[in-house]
Scaffold this motif. Structure first.
Motif, PDB file in Angstrom:
ATOM      1  N   ALA A 155    -128.003 -33.927 -50.022  1.00  0.00           N
ATOM      2  CA  ALA A 155    -127.626 -32.996 -49.277  1.00  0.00           C
ATOM      3  C   ALA A 155    -128.168 -31.550 -49.090  1.00  0.00           C
ATOM      4  O   ALA A 155    -128.669 -31.251 -50.231  1.00  0.00           O
ATOM      5  CB  ALA A 155    -125.822 -32.622 -49.564  1.00  0.00           C
ATOM      6  N   ILE A 156    -128.208 -30.888 -47.928  1.00  0.00           N
ATOM      7  CA  ILE A 156    -128.703 -29.580 -47.763  1.00  0.00           C
ATOM      8  C   ILE A 156    -127.656 -28.689 -47.327  1.00  0.00           C
ATOM      9  O   ILE A 156    -127.353 -28.998 -46.006  1.00  0.00           O
ATOM     10  CB  ILE A 156    -130.129 -29.706 -46.941  1.00  0.00           C
ATOM     11  N   PHE A 157    -127.470 -27.715 -47.872  1.00  0.00           N
ATOM     12  CA  PHE A 157    -126.277 -26.752 -47.507  1.00  0.00           C
ATOM     13  C   PHE A 157    -126.943 -25.354 -47.261  1.00  0.00           C
ATOM     14  O   PHE A 157    -128.160 -25.088 -47.660  1.00  0.00           O
ATOM     15  CB  PHE A 157    -125.335 -26.614 -48.622  1.00  0.00           C
TER      16      PHE A 157
ATOM     17  N   THR B 234    -131.950 -26.676 -40.415  1.00  0.00           N
ATOM     18  CA  THR B 234    -132.137 -27.750 -39.270  1.00  0.00           C
ATOM     19  C   THR B 234    -133.607 -27.369 -39.005  1.00  0.00           C
ATOM     20  O   THR B 234    -134.411 -28.593 -38.767  1.00  0.00           O
ATOM     21  CB  THR B 234    -131.506 -27.211 -37.897  1.00  0.00           C
ATOM     22  N   SER B 235    -134.232 -26.348 -39.357  1.00  0.00           N
ATOM     23  CA  SER B 235    -135.668 -26.112 -39.302  1.00  0.00           C
ATOM     24  C   SER B 235    -136.240 -27.101 -40.152  1.00  0.00           C
ATOM     25  O   SER B 235    -137.454 -27.677 -39.789  1.00  0.00           O
ATOM     26  CB  SER B 235    -135.912 -24.805 -39.380  1.00  0.00           C
ATOM     27  N   LEU B 236    -135.708 -27.192 -41.224  1.00  0.00           N
ATOM     28  CA  LEU B 236    -136.200 -28.021 -42.361  1.00  0.00           C
ATOM     29  C   LEU B 236    -136.301 -29.406 -42.034  1.00  0.00           C
ATOM     30  O   LEU B 236    -137.429 -30.389 -42.184  1.00  0.00           O
ATOM     31  CB  LEU B 236    -135.626 -27.828 -43.816  1.00  0.00           C
ATOM     32  N   LEU B 237    -135.105 -29.942 -41.256  1.00  0.00           N
ATOM     33  CA  LEU B 237    -135.186 -31.205 -40.738  1.00  0.00           C
ATOM     34  C   LEU B 237    -136.201 -31.718 -39.638  1.00  0.00           C
ATOM     35  O   LEU B 237    -136.709 -32.511 -39.773  1.00  0.00           O
ATOM     36  CB  LEU B 237    -133.607 -31.519 -40.188  1.00  0.00           C
ATOM     37  N   ARG B 238    -136.159 -30.747 -38.770  1.00  0.00           N
ATOM     38  CA  ARG B 238    -136.948 -30.806 -37.612  1.00  0.00           C
ATOM     39  C   ARG B 238    -138.572 -30.727 -37.928  1.00  0.00           C
ATOM     40  O   ARG B 238    -139.624 -31.328 -37.468  1.00  0.00           O
ATOM     41  CB  ARG B 238    -136.979 -29.640 -36.650  1.00  0.00           C
TER      42      ARG B 238
ATOM     43  N   THR C 174    -132.799 -44.097 -47.557  1.00  0.00           N
ATOM     44  CA  THR C 174    -132.601 -42.703 -48.218  1.00  0.00           C
ATOM     45  C   THR C 174    -132.104 -41.910 -47.130  1.00  0.00           C
ATOM     46  O   THR C 174    -132.194 -42.096 -45.762  1.00  0.00           O
ATOM     47  CB  THR C 174    -134.260 -42.092 -48.525  1.00  0.00           C
ATOM     48  N   VAL C 175    -131.052 -41.104 -47.535  1.00  0.00           N
ATOM     49  CA  VAL C 175    -130.515 -40.335 -46.557  1.00  0.00           C
ATOM     50  C   VAL C 175    -130.592 -38.794 -47.061  1.00  0.00           C
ATOM     51  O   VAL C 175    -130.401 -38.500 -48.292  1.00  0.00           O
ATOM     52  CB  VAL C 175    -128.748 -40.660 -46.814  1.00  0.00           C
ATOM     53  N   VAL C 176    -130.887 -38.108 -46.056  1.00  0.00           N
ATOM     54  CA  VAL C 176    -130.967 -36.611 -46.275  1.00  0.00           C
ATOM     55  C   VAL C 176    -129.918 -36.079 -45.147  1.00  0.00           C
ATOM     56  O   VAL C 176    -130.118 -36.270 -44.087  1.00  0.00           O
ATOM     57  CB  VAL C 176    -132.225 -35.915 -46.074  1.00  0.00           C
ATOM     58  N   ILE C 177    -128.746 -35.366 -45.605  1.00  0.00           N
ATOM     59  CA  ILE C 177    -127.703 -34.900 -44.508  1.00  0.00           C
ATOM     60  C   ILE C 177    -127.654 -33.225 -44.771  1.00  0.00           C
ATOM     61  O   ILE C 177    -127.380 -32.795 -45.970  1.00  0.00           O
ATOM     62  CB  ILE C 177    -126.525 -35.409 -45.127  1.00  0.00           C
ATOM     63  N   VAL C 178    -127.881 -32.924 -43.730  1.00  0.00           N
ATOM     64  CA  VAL C 178    -127.614 -31.277 -43.598  1.00  0.00           C
ATOM     65  C   VAL C 178    -126.125 -31.097 -43.155  1.00  0.00           C
ATOM     66  O   VAL C 178    -125.924 -31.662 -42.236  1.00  0.00           O
ATOM     67  CB  VAL C 178    -128.675 -30.418 -42.360  1.00  0.00           C
TER      68      VAL C 178
ATOM     69  N   THR D  82    -119.272 -33.671 -48.148  1.00  0.00           N
ATOM     70  CA  THR D  82    -120.480 -34.180 -48.272  1.00  0.00           C
ATOM     71  C   THR D  82    -120.701 -34.471 -49.932  1.00  0.00           C
ATOM     72  O   THR D  82    -121.405 -35.389 -50.305  1.00  0.00           O
ATOM     73  CB  THR D  82    -121.505 -33.094 -47.741  1.00  0.00           C
ATOM     74  N   LEU D  83    -120.209 -33.628 -50.814  1.00  0.00           N
ATOM     75  CA  LEU D  83    -120.380 -33.774 -51.982  1.00  0.00           C
ATOM     76  C   LEU D  83    -119.930 -35.061 -52.746  1.00  0.00           C
ATOM     77  O   LEU D  83    -120.535 -35.580 -53.618  1.00  0.00           O
ATOM     78  CB  LEU D  83    -119.746 -32.528 -52.940  1.00  0.00           C
ATOM     79  N   LYS D  84    -118.916 -35.562 -51.918  1.00  0.00           N
ATOM     80  CA  LYS D  84    -118.494 -36.854 -52.384  1.00  0.00           C
ATOM     81  C   LYS D  84    -119.289 -37.991 -52.356  1.00  0.00           C
ATOM     82  O   LYS D  84    -119.206 -39.318 -52.843  1.00  0.00           O
ATOM     83  CB  LYS D  84    -117.064 -37.310 -51.685  1.00  0.00           C
ATOM     84  N   LEU D  85    -120.309 -37.790 -51.307  1.00  0.00           N
ATOM     85  CA  LEU D  85    -121.440 -38.688 -50.947  1.00  0.00           C
ATOM     86  C   LEU D  85    -122.661 -38.588 -51.726  1.00  0.00           C
ATOM     87  O   LEU D  85    -123.162 -39.724 -52.018  1.00  0.00           O
ATOM     88  CB  LEU D  85    -121.463 -38.644 -49.462  1.00  0.00           C
ATOM     89  N   VAL D  86    -122.974 -37.341 -51.810  1.00  0.00           N
ATOM     90  CA  VAL D  86    -124.415 -37.168 -52.380  1.00  0.00           C
ATOM     91  C   VAL D  86    -124.575 -37.324 -53.970  1.00  0.00           C
ATOM     92  O   VAL D  86    -123.699 -36.939 -54.466  1.00  0.00           O
ATOM     93  CB  VAL D  86    -125.269 -35.999 -51.651  1.00  0.00           C
ATOM     94  N   SER D  87    -125.813 -37.629 -54.244  1.00  0.00           N
ATOM     95  CA  SER D  87    -126.024 -37.400 -55.649  1.00  0.00           C
ATOM     96  C   SER D  87    -126.801 -35.970 -56.037  1.00  0.00           C
ATOM     97  O   SER D  87    -126.894 -35.586 -57.173  1.00  0.00           O
ATOM     98  CB  SER D  87    -126.902 -38.684 -56.126  1.00  0.00           C
ATOM     99  N   ARG D  88    -127.526 -35.663 -54.942  1.00  0.00           N
ATOM    100  CA  ARG D  88    -128.243 -34.562 -55.398  1.00  0.00           C
ATOM    101  C   ARG D  88    -128.047 -33.421 -54.084  1.00  0.00           C
ATOM    102  O   ARG D  88    -127.843 -33.706 -52.814  1.00  0.00           O
ATOM    103  CB  ARG D  88    -129.814 -34.785 -55.069  1.00  0.00           C
ATOM    104  N   ALA D  89    -128.081 -32.236 -54.448  1.00  0.00           N
ATOM    105  CA  ALA D  89    -127.710 -31.120 -53.305  1.00  0.00           C
ATOM    106  C   ALA D  89    -128.768 -29.927 -53.673  1.00  0.00           C
ATOM    107  O   ALA D  89    -129.347 -29.734 -54.601  1.00  0.00           O
ATOM    108  CB  ALA D  89    -126.300 -30.624 -53.664  1.00  0.00           C
ATOM    109  N   ILE D  90    -128.876 -29.365 -52.381  1.00  0.00           N
ATOM    110  CA  ILE D  90    -130.073 -28.370 -52.145  1.00  0.00           C
ATOM    111  C   ILE D  90    -129.456 -27.293 -51.282  1.00  0.00           C
ATOM    112  O   ILE D  90    -128.681 -27.556 -50.401  1.00  0.00           O
ATOM    113  CB  ILE D  90    -131.215 -29.018 -51.636  1.00  0.00           C
TER     114      ILE D  90
END
Lengths: 302, 226
Positions: free
Chosen positions: B31-33, B41-45, B181-185, B192-200
């Protein structure tokens, strides 16, 4: 009778033209005002080939379409990288610039244009024959565009137009689709130009001014943008109405402004009251309104 | 799998991403918070080559991503589900999926239907008339049609009711469990924290936290970053 048939030939030519413009702006979502210049390229190329090389009319018309396609690709590769207002401005510059070239070259006849284009069909059946040819090509154009837009490629065009980033993110090349749609639309406009040149045997730059974009846009909007039959209805109505006005015997100083006022009023009325046009379904009006509302508020339907 | 080295982005002289370096590993769910304007969004794009003037290096499986050609990066396996406008509203659900699958032959439609039965049930419905949650599911299904190895999602829960958010997160969990692999902003941190193993966490264009999701949840001064 000859006069009426000539009007019908003109309607058929404008059905070809407005349908091709609808493919570009309605289905492709490419906001361009340069369509008249591709019409002009078709007309001038056909006329010059007919006059100087004596080639058969069909070859001249196809060559005119080819020149329009090549010119459209040149414009597309630079201008279609941008969208919206920028594309509009780039297409306006292309239209005005190329028309100035036509006006200033001797071989294109300068501002006076080209006359004495060979008469390929003579005799009393000339106009009915042209009516068959132009009507046939108009029908073929409408059929071809319907085939394109209702098939898998048409779905891709719609998707590209509506959400370009989402479309690209699915691995689809939006730029290729834009260039192809633009080239097909402009090539068909070139065919319309060639037919015009051989039927009327005279072409001049003022027949291809940027104001003609407004007339084409009116036909598309009034008939129904993004519908197959909309431009057909639009062309019939908007060629027929000015001709009907001529029967009122108004002075020329009143006639021209009145046609402009009618075009503008119709566009505004339809944009506000019936954005889907005469042919578009009523539900699309509601959908268009809803989409516009959501876009303006930045919300998402729930 | 996806590596960012010293990535900088600025819009009109205003820096949005500052010297970002990180690696997303194969099979991760990240997850990216960050607050609004933090650069998420810029990072994803950037990851799909959609940001002009981005500097630094972004590589996917050892090869640099193709800048300015989102479709080429997608064909290499980087799927992106943009925020909001991510389905073709005038087309039916089935046609949306067919547009998405044209470049990926191999019959993934059945897999998508198995994962999201609602898409098969609503196959003939115009996508614009679906609810927000269903549109989000459709966007996920469309992205899966391209058989991505990594799926980047930009705020998939925006505008959705909490119960629908849970459905979307469940779907993402299934997608991740199947090897993608999933990256979610996201802005919705608890869900989201229930889903991910790593957070940024990004703050003003810089990474201020990169660690396990559980560690982020336990941070007492978490909200100071937002």
């Amino acid at each position: 009778m000859e006069y009426i048939l000539t009007i019908v030939v003109l309607i058929a030519i404008f059905v070809i033209l407005s349908s091709s413009y609808n493919l570009v702006i309605g289905y492709g979502g490419l906001a361009t005002v340069a369509h008249p210049i591709f019409y002009a390229l078709g007309a001038y190329t056909s006329a010059l080939l007919g006059i100087h090389f004596g080639l058969p009319a069909a070859i001249c018309v196809l060559a005119g379409a080819l020149v329009a396609v090549v010119a459209s690709i040149l414009l597309a590769l630079s201008a279609l990288r941008v969208a919206g207002d920028y594309l509009l401005i780039a297409s306006l510059g292309f239209q005005l610039g190329l028309l100035q070239v036509i006006k200033n070259f001797e071989f294109t006849g300068g501002p006076g244009g080209i006359s004495a284009i060979p008469n390929t069909i003579t005799g009393p059946w000339r106009t009915p024959a042209y009516l068959l040819i132009c009507g046939g090509i108009a029908a073929l154009t409408v059929w071809l565009i319907a085939r394109i837009v209702h098939g898998p490629y048409g779905r891709a065009i719609t998707a590209m137009r509506d959400e370009e980033l989402a479309f690209s993110a699915l691995g689809r090349n939006a730029m290729t689709i834009k260039v192809v749609v633009f080239a097909i639309g402009c090539g068909i406009a070139g065919i319309a130009g060639g037919l015009y040149a051989f039927y009327f045997q005279y072409v001049s730059p003022d027949q291809f001014e940027v104001l003609h974009s407004a007339a084409m846009l009116t036909m598309v909007v009034l008939g129904g943008m993004g519908t197959t039959m909309g431009p057909v209805v639009g062309a019939v109505v908007l060629i027929a109405i000015p001709q009907a006005i001529t029967f009122l015997n108004l002075p020329p100083a009143v006639m021209a402004p009145m046609q402009g006022i009618i075009f503008t009023t119709l566009v505004m009325l339809f944009l506000f009251l019936r954005p889907a046009g005469l042919v578009g379904p009523l539900s699309r009006d509601r959908m268009a309104g809803r989409t516009a509302l959501e876009k303006s508020s930045g919300g998402v339907a729930e | 799998m996806l590596t960012y080295s010293n990535v900088n982005v600025s819009y009109g002289g205003l820096p949005v991403l500052k010297d970002i370096s990180l690696t997303i590993k194969e099979g991760e769910c990240v997850a990216i918070f960050g607050h609004n304007g933090a650069g998420k969004t810029s990072l994803l794009r950037c990851s799909v080559g959609d940001v002009e003037g981005a500097t630094g290096t972004i590589s996917y499986r050892g090869e640099p991503i193709v800048r300015g050609a989102v479709f080429m990066n997608s064909r290499r396996g980087i799927g992106l589900v943009p925020q909001g406008h991510n389905v073709f509203r005038q087309l039916t659900v089935r046609k949306n999926l067919s547009v998405a699958g044209l470049n990926s032959p191999g019959g993934t439609l059945e897999e998508v239907y198995r994962l999201f039965p609602v898409l098969e049930q609503r196959g003939n419905q115009i996508a614009g008339s679906l609810s927000g949650g269903q549109q989000q599911i459709l966007a996920l299904g469309m992205s899966l049609m391209t058989k991505p190895s990594i799926l980047l999602l930009d705020e998939p829960s925006t505008g959705l009711a909490p119960v629908i958010v849970n459905d979307v997160m469940d779907s993402l969990r299934q997608i991740n469990l199947r090897g993608t692999t999933v990256v979610i902003v996201e802005q919705n941190i608890p869900a989201t924290l229930k889903l991910v193993s790593r957070a940024i966490v990004l703050k003003a264009g810089r990474i201020v936290f990169d660690g396990a999701g559980g560690d982020l949840a336990r941070k007492e001064d978490l909200w100071a970053w937002f």
